[in-house]
Write a protein that holds these residues in place. Structure first.
Motif, PDB file in Angstrom:
ATOM      1  N   PRO A  81       0.835  -1.156  -0.128  1.00 27.22           N
ATOM      2  CA  PRO A  81      -0.005   0.095  -0.004  1.00 27.22           C
ATOM      3  C   PRO A  81       0.831   1.208   0.046  1.00 27.22           C
ATOM      4  O   PRO A  81       0.287   2.215  -0.226  1.00 27.22           O
ATOM      5  CB  PRO A  81      -0.827  -0.079   1.318  1.00 27.22           C
ATOM      6  CG  PRO A  81      -0.076  -1.326   2.168  1.00 27.22           C
ATOM      7  CD  PRO A  81       0.565  -2.116   1.109  1.00 27.22           C
ATOM      8  N   ASP A  82       2.195   1.283   0.295  1.00 26.31           N
ATOM      9  CA  ASP A  82       2.936   2.190   0.329  1.00 26.31           C
ATOM     10  C   ASP A  82       3.627   2.677  -1.127  1.00 26.31           C
ATOM     11  O   ASP A  82       4.036   3.713  -1.264  1.00 26.31           O
ATOM     12  CB  ASP A  82       4.073   2.144   1.225  1.00 26.31           C
ATOM     13  CG  ASP A  82       3.653   2.081   2.855  1.00 26.31           C
ATOM     14  OD1 ASP A  82       2.601   2.728   3.281  1.00 26.31           O
ATOM     15  OD2 ASP A  82       4.223   1.362   3.559  1.00 26.31           O
ATOM     16  N   ASP A  83       3.475   1.805  -2.001  1.00 26.43           N
ATOM     17  CA  ASP A  83       3.826   2.043  -3.343  1.00 26.43           C
ATOM     18  C   ASP A  83       2.844   2.873  -3.991  1.00 26.43           C
ATOM     19  O   ASP A  83       1.756   3.104  -3.831  1.00 26.43           O
ATOM     20  CB  ASP A  83       3.873   0.579  -4.229  1.00 26.43           C
ATOM     21  CG  ASP A  83       4.876  -0.111  -3.723  1.00 26.43           C
ATOM     22  OD1 ASP A  83       5.793   0.164  -3.065  1.00 26.43           O
ATOM     23  OD2 ASP A  83       4.713  -1.471  -4.194  1.00 26.43           O
ATOM     24  N   LYS A  84       3.475   3.766  -4.998  1.00 25.78           N
ATOM     25  CA  LYS A  84       2.586   4.761  -5.752  1.00 25.78           C
ATOM     26  C   LYS A  84       1.853   3.926  -6.928  1.00 25.78           C
ATOM     27  O   LYS A  84       2.353   3.008  -7.233  1.00 25.78           O
ATOM     28  CB  LYS A  84       3.517   5.915  -6.492  1.00 25.78           C
ATOM     29  CG  LYS A  84       3.998   6.957  -5.300  1.00 25.78           C
ATOM     30  CD  LYS A  84       4.842   7.942  -5.803  1.00 25.78           C
ATOM     31  CE  LYS A  84       5.356   8.812  -4.956  1.00 25.78           C
ATOM     32  NZ  LYS A  84       6.263  10.014  -5.717  1.00 25.78           N
ATOM     33  N   ASN A  85       0.678   4.597  -7.327  1.00 27.74           N
ATOM     34  CA  ASN A  85      -0.040   3.705  -8.283  1.00 27.74           C
ATOM     35  C   ASN A  85       0.904   3.927  -9.386  1.00 27.74           C
ATOM     36  O   ASN A  85       1.500   4.983  -9.794  1.00 27.74           O
ATOM     37  CB  ASN A  85      -1.215   4.600  -8.379  1.00 27.74           C
ATOM     38  CG  ASN A  85      -2.344   4.238  -7.553  1.00 27.74           C
ATOM     39  OD1 ASN A  85      -2.331   3.132  -7.193  1.00 27.74           O
ATOM     40  ND2 ASN A  85      -3.159   5.100  -7.105  1.00 27.74           N
ATOM     41  N   PRO A  86       0.833   3.045 -10.496  1.00 27.46           N
ATOM     42  CA  PRO A  86       1.679   3.161 -11.963  1.00 27.46           C
ATOM     43  C   PRO A  86       1.140   4.353 -12.597  1.00 27.46           C
ATOM     44  O   PRO A  86      -0.063   4.502 -12.663  1.00 27.46           O
ATOM     45  CB  PRO A  86       1.328   1.738 -12.437  1.00 27.46           C
ATOM     46  CG  PRO A  86       0.826   1.024 -11.371  1.00 27.46           C
ATOM     47  CD  PRO A  86       0.125   1.780 -10.305  1.00 27.46           C
ATOM     48  N   ASN A  87       2.226   4.652 -13.541  1.00 29.85           N
ATOM     49  CA  ASN A  87       1.710   5.827 -14.591  1.00 29.85           C
ATOM     50  C   ASN A  87       1.349   4.992 -15.635  1.00 29.85           C
ATOM     51  O   ASN A  87       2.130   4.255 -16.141  1.00 29.85           O
ATOM     52  CB  ASN A  87       2.951   6.710 -14.771  1.00 29.85           C
ATOM     53  CG  ASN A  87       3.017   7.699 -13.411  1.00 29.85           C
ATOM     54  OD1 ASN A  87       1.898   8.027 -13.065  1.00 29.85           O
ATOM     55  ND2 ASN A  87       4.355   7.892 -13.212  1.00 29.85           N
TER      56      ASN A  87
ATOM     57  N   GLU B 156      -6.383   6.964  -2.725  1.00 30.61           N
ATOM     58  CA  GLU B 156      -6.708   6.762  -1.121  1.00 30.61           C
ATOM     59  C   GLU B 156      -6.995   5.211  -0.552  1.00 30.61           C
ATOM     60  O   GLU B 156      -6.228   4.912   0.683  1.00 30.61           O
ATOM     61  CB  GLU B 156      -8.175   7.497  -0.699  1.00 30.61           C
ATOM     62  CG  GLU B 156      -9.198   6.914  -1.516  1.00 30.61           C
ATOM     63  CD  GLU B 156      -9.532   7.499  -2.720  1.00 30.61           C
ATOM     64  OE1 GLU B 156     -10.731   7.190  -3.069  1.00 30.61           O
ATOM     65  OE2 GLU B 156      -8.787   8.005  -3.464  1.00 30.61           O
ATOM     66  N   SER B 157      -7.160   4.265  -1.529  1.00 34.15           N
ATOM     67  CA  SER B 157      -7.109   3.261  -1.160  1.00 34.15           C
ATOM     68  C   SER B 157      -7.433   2.086  -2.104  1.00 34.15           C
ATOM     69  O   SER B 157      -8.047   2.477  -3.189  1.00 34.15           O
ATOM     70  CB  SER B 157      -8.478   2.876  -0.023  1.00 34.15           C
ATOM     71  OG  SER B 157      -8.673   1.620   0.221  1.00 34.15           O
ATOM     72  N   ILE B 158      -6.990   0.910  -1.960  1.00 41.74           N
ATOM     73  CA  ILE B 158      -7.305  -0.198  -2.879  1.00 41.74           C
ATOM     74  C   ILE B 158      -8.601  -0.801  -2.873  1.00 41.74           C
ATOM     75  O   ILE B 158      -9.149  -1.319  -3.855  1.00 41.74           O
ATOM     76  CB  ILE B 158      -6.222  -1.407  -2.790  1.00 41.74           C
ATOM     77  CG1 ILE B 158      -6.047  -2.055  -4.116  1.00 41.74           C
ATOM     78  CG2 ILE B 158      -6.430  -2.102  -1.713  1.00 41.74           C
ATOM     79  CD1 ILE B 158      -5.614  -1.468  -5.365  1.00 41.74           C
TER      80      ILE B 158
END
Length: 270
Positions: free
Chosen positions: A78-84, A239-241
């Motif tokens: 959850p600490d990883d940034k969302n992929p571009n 904010e959340s998965i």
């Protein structure tokens, strides 16, 4: 990389081979006399079948599309940034409780997400080897009314008090209904296969639970909407998965007829 229907068709066969390989590994564990099971930090179970399927899928996806990152339930941080840009969203074994209970209600889910939308999905049911495939680019127009009671698909393993209150509401409105019990993403597949009409989900789910099924449903002209706003369910949330409460519809007619009723019921709950 431009992702379109032609590109998806060019990788479809290796994707089918990948889901078949993962399903085979899952079934080998399923048929064993015993297998290892652990409880994750969120309280959900994970088995050696989840991990074996995860390894098969993530390695294969990196070979099929080296430039597209993979987000999987089993390696998610959850600490990883969302992929571009586009990314694969994977649930290697959706319905682990069904797997542990040996009720057959579990699937392999592989989805491709771009611009917060599920643009492609492939699902395989390991027990039957049935495969569902759907593409956002082949969004069909599906309409038509009901030929009998409203068929509601609900969880085989997670039916809640809110689910029961919703059914009470339908009864109070003299809406005839029948229940279809399914586990995992087989609930969305039931809409795709015209075995059910709506799938209301009040409880928590994660994006990887439903993305592939969402894509398959879109191809058939169905919709998945947020209960609170009625807007399409989106992905890659900062904010959340976790997903908000949502409802899936087999077609747009059903959405137009029942979304208001379901949204009103939900808003009273919250």
């Amino acid at each position: 990389m431009k992702i379109n229907q032609k590109f998806l068709e060019s990788i479809l066969e290796p994707l089918k081979q990948t889901s078949a390989s993962a399903s085979k590994a899952i079934m080998e564990v399923y048929k064993a006399e015993s297998f290892n099971t652990e409880i994750k930090s969120d309280g959900s179970p994970v088995t050696e079948a989840d991990n074996k399927a995860n390894d098969i899928i993530t390695i294969a996806l990196k070979e099929i599309t080296p430039s597209i990152p993979v987000v999987s339930e089993e390696t998610y941080n959850p600490d990883d940034k969302n992929p571009n840009g586009p990314y694969w969203l994977v649930d290697p074994l959706d319905g682990t409780r069904g797997f542990i209970n040996k009720d057959g209600n579990f699937t392999v889910n592989i989805a491709l997400i771009e611009n917060s939308k599920p643009i492609f999905g492939i699902i395989e049911a390991p027990v039957t080897s049935k495969v569902w495939v759907g593409s956002y680019f082949k969004n069909l127009d599906s309409s038509g009314g009901l030929n009998g009671p409203l068929r509601i698909v609900m969880s085989k393993n997670h039916q809640t008090d809110i689910d029961k209150k919703f059914l009470d509401l339908l009864a109070s409105k003299d809406i005839e209904y029948s229940l279809v019990a399914k586990g995992s993403s087989l609930k969305l597949c039931a809409l795709v296969d015209d075995e059910a009409d709506i799938y209301p989900r009040f409880g928590p789910t994660s994006e990887w639970d439903i993305a592939a099924g969402h894509a398959c449903l879109l191809q058939q002209g169905g919709r998945v909407c947020q209960m609170s706003s009625g807007e399409p369910l989106t992905y890659t949330k900062d904010e959340s998965i976790l997903n908000p409460a949502f409802v899936g519809f087999r077609n747009t007619y059903l959405k137009e007829r029942y979304l208001g009723l379901i949204s009103e019921f939900y808003k009273k709950l919250v």
